[in-house]
Design a protein around this motif. Structure first.
Motif, PDB file in Angstrom:
ATOM      1  N   GLN A 383       0.693  -1.152   0.036  1.00  0.00           N
ATOM      2  CA  GLN A 383      -0.097   0.099  -0.163  1.00  0.00           C
ATOM      3  C   GLN A 383       0.867   1.275  -0.259  1.00  0.00           C
ATOM      4  OE1 GLN A 383      -1.599  -2.579   1.705  1.00  0.00           O
ATOM      5  NE2 GLN A 383      -2.832  -2.852  -0.206  1.00  0.00           N
ATOM      6  N   THR A 384       1.870   1.485   1.018  1.00  0.00           N
ATOM      7  CA  THR A 384       2.747   2.779   1.195  1.00  0.00           C
ATOM      8  C   THR A 384       3.977   2.605   0.348  1.00  0.00           C
ATOM      9  OG1 THR A 384       3.744   1.845   3.168  1.00  0.00           O
ATOM     10  CG2 THR A 384       1.550   2.728   3.248  1.00  0.00           C
ATOM     11  N   GLY A 385       4.419   1.449  -0.034  1.00  0.00           N
ATOM     12  CA  GLY A 385       5.652   1.235  -0.466  1.00  0.00           C
ATOM     13  C   GLY A 385       6.760   1.523   0.342  1.00  0.00           C
ATOM     14  N   GLU A 386       6.483   1.230   1.982  1.00  0.00           N
ATOM     15  CA  GLU A 386       7.491   1.680   2.724  1.00  0.00           C
ATOM     16  C   GLU A 386       8.382   0.217   2.669  1.00  0.00           C
ATOM     17  OE1 GLU A 386       7.919   2.129   7.550  1.00  0.00           O
ATOM     18  OE2 GLU A 386       5.881   1.452   6.851  1.00  0.00           O
ATOM     19  N   VAL A 387       9.739   0.560   3.018  1.00  0.00           N
ATOM     20  CA  VAL A 387      11.067  -0.560   2.946  1.00  0.00           C
ATOM     21  C   VAL A 387      11.156  -0.999   4.248  1.00  0.00           C
ATOM     22  CG1 VAL A 387      13.462  -0.606   2.387  1.00  0.00           C
ATOM     23  CG2 VAL A 387      12.152   0.699   0.992  1.00  0.00           C
TER      24      VAL A 387
END
Length: 563
Positions: A383-387
């Motif tokens: 959803q957010t692309g957070e690594v």
């Protein structure tokens, strides 16, 4: 348990690497402390002698095993020696930024529960020392100039300890899972957090990155000037320097930085993007870009210019040149590359020892922060692309902050807060910060850092912050470079307008910057608008100037000069 270091295997802990070189090359120079035009040299044996005497003294204080011991100082030889003493005595090293104010130092000292505090080279210590809580034993580093006054007259003096104690014998070794250090983050948002790092985490990184870190270089030299309490300097200079048995040089002061660097001629050099910007501006102040472009087209002259610039910076012997701690514009990396200075970007954070990825020297891929390191797993939130990262060198957690730890590490995965993606070749691209991204009034997501890169090619700009969450369009706060401050306002304004027009052609409509605000005051560590690692504090900038955003946005002119 006291034991001799076995030479038939790679050391299991950082302190064991030190014991190794202390035994194998005791008379080789380990630390070089500049004093004017000269150096005070500390061999491996001498550094060991002083660290072992200090360990004896620490053990005489009757501290509980594995106590937290603080260290606040600018980089110097005794920073490393004190760190080694803490490890040899079986305690936990807790370094602090030397730029902390009194209240800030008190907060981290109380939070970390330090029993002892080493105090070294500092500016304005008299105004800060009153904030050290009662009951903390202070130990003052020696002054490198014999006539200089003591760092702190109320503290136990380093020289007195050396004169009244004997070196600790044997080679005490910790368990790999023991706590090696607590590193407090630089506090870009709120109070610093104490990141707990084990001995195993440090040696795991050292073992997996030896090829990238050029352990093959003979007689390696390092130059230490970025805060040693930061994970990047601790890894690249202290840990790698000790791991390789290299020599660590220091900068005496900001005024002597260039001279000290030129003398050190490091084989391994780390600089944050702000330093590279200053190097670029310094070069262009001597050779304007138009003249440099002309000279670089002449084959023989081009080689001479490249060599002269590298020698002038002190980087002619450099075999590994790294940037990290903050995003670096592609254009700046390419600018130095044309001069024969190959900068390898590394990415990570304190919570994973700054060792997520690194640009390979033989396969540069602009727009990425390098290839993901061996031993490091990465996934991104759909959803957010957070690594999110998982490795042996993830932190244990935040000291005395179980809720923050639980929010950051879930099922072994560290949630970095960075947004990015990994390509098919294993290269990582970072596109923003989850907390920095904001929705425009029309509902589109805006990533400020990506827009800020559009200003990187303008040498009149030293710092930039894209902001304006409540405004119809973003605005950019600009701090001019020294060159721009010496140039007439009309010329600067024309250059800014051209940069802005070019940027706005490349971005989405909702990302177009409507106003450039030229600030009167630079952002510095001293005025609390930059962290000690030279990253701007967006939340502090917004808090200080936020009430003026709307009036600035409403001005008729595109380029607004702060009143």
């Amino acid at each position: 348990m006291d034991t001799l270091v076995r030479m038939d295997h790679e050391p299991d802990t950082l302190i064991e690497y030190f014991y190794k070189w202390e035994q194998l090359k005791p008379d080789n120079v380990f630390l070089k402390q500049p004093v004017g035009d000269n150096f005070i040299d500390y061999t491996w044996a001498e550094a060991g002698r002083q660290a072992r005497i200090m360990a004896t003294y620490l053990n005489s204080l009757g501290l509980p095993p594995k106590s937290n011991i603080g260290l606040v100082s600018k980089n110097c030889a005794h920073w490393i020696i004190a760190d080694l003493a803490i490890l040899i005595s079986g305690h936990v090293s807790v370094p602090f930024y030397p730029t902390l104010t009194g209240p800030q130092l008190r907060q981290v000292l109380e939070h970390s529960e330090c029993r002892v505090l080493f105090i070294g080279k500092l500016d304005g210590w008299d105004a800060v020392k009153m904030s050290v809580p009662a009951g903390i034993q202070k130990i003052a580093f020696p002054a490198y100039i014999p006539t200089a006054p003591p760092v702190d007259t109320d503290a136990v003096q380093w020289g007195d300890i050396l004169n009244t104690n004997k070196p600790l014998s044997g080679n005490p070794l910790p368990e790999k899972e023991d706590l090696f250090t607590i590193i407090y983050t630089s506090g870009t948002t709120g109070n610093p957090k104490g990141v707990m790092i084990t001995y195993d985490a440090v040696t795991a990184v050292m073992g997996k990155t030896q090829e990238q870190m050029r352990y093959d270089v003979i007689e390696a030299r390092f130059f230490s000037y970025l805060p040693l309490c930061h994970i990047a300097e601790r890894n690249v200079v202290e840990a790698t320097g000790i791991g390789m048995g290299g020599t660590i040089y220091f900068a005496e002061s900001l005024d002597t930085f260039a001279r000290n660097l030129a003398v050190a001629r490091p084989t391994h050099f780390l600089a944050v993007p702000r330093i590279w910007t200053k190097f670029q501006l310094g070069i262009l102040a001597k050779i304007p870009q138009s003249k440099l472009d002309t000279l670089m087209k002449i084959p023989v002259v081009s080689s001479l210019i490249k060599r002269k610039i590298r020698q002038g910076l002190g980087l002619n012997d450099a075999r590994l040149i790294i940037t990290g701690a903050a995003p670096m514009p592609i254009s700046l990396i390419q600018w130095f590359r044309r001069l024969g200075i190959i900068i390898q970007e590394a990415y990570g954070m304190t919570e994973n020892l700054g060792a997520v990825s690194m640009m390979p020297a033989d396969k540069l891929k602009d727009g990425t922060v390098g290839r993901v390191n061996e031993g490091m797993e990465i996934r991104t939130d759909p959803q957010t692309g957070e690594v999110q990262t998982k490795s042996r060198w993830n932190m244990l957690g935040y000291y005395r902050e179980p809720e923050l730890t639980a929010a950051t590490i879930r099922e072994g995965w560290l949630y970095t807060g960075d947004v990015g993606e990994v390509d098919r070749e294993g290269f990582l691209r970072i596109t923003g910060r989850v907390k920095e991204m904001y929705k425009s009034p029309k509902g589109e997501y805006i990533a400020p850092s990506q827009i800020e890169f559009g200003f990187a090619d303008n040498n009149h700009i030293e710092q930039v912050c894209v902001t304006g969450q409540q405004l119809p369009q973003p605005i950019a706060l600009i701090v001019l470079s020294e060159t721009a401050r010496q140039t007439d306002r009309q010329t600067v304004a024309q250059g800014l307008q051209q940069t802005l027009d070019a940027l706005n052609e490349r971005v989405h409509n909702y990302e177009r910057v409507r106003k450039l605000i030229v600030m009167k005051e630079p952002w510095t560590v001293e005025n609390d608008l930059m962290t000690p690692t030279m990253k701007m504090k967006r939340n502090v900038i917004d808090a200080r100037y936020g009430t003026r955003y709307e009036p600035w946005f409403g001005r008729e002119e595109v380029i607004v000069w702060e009143d």
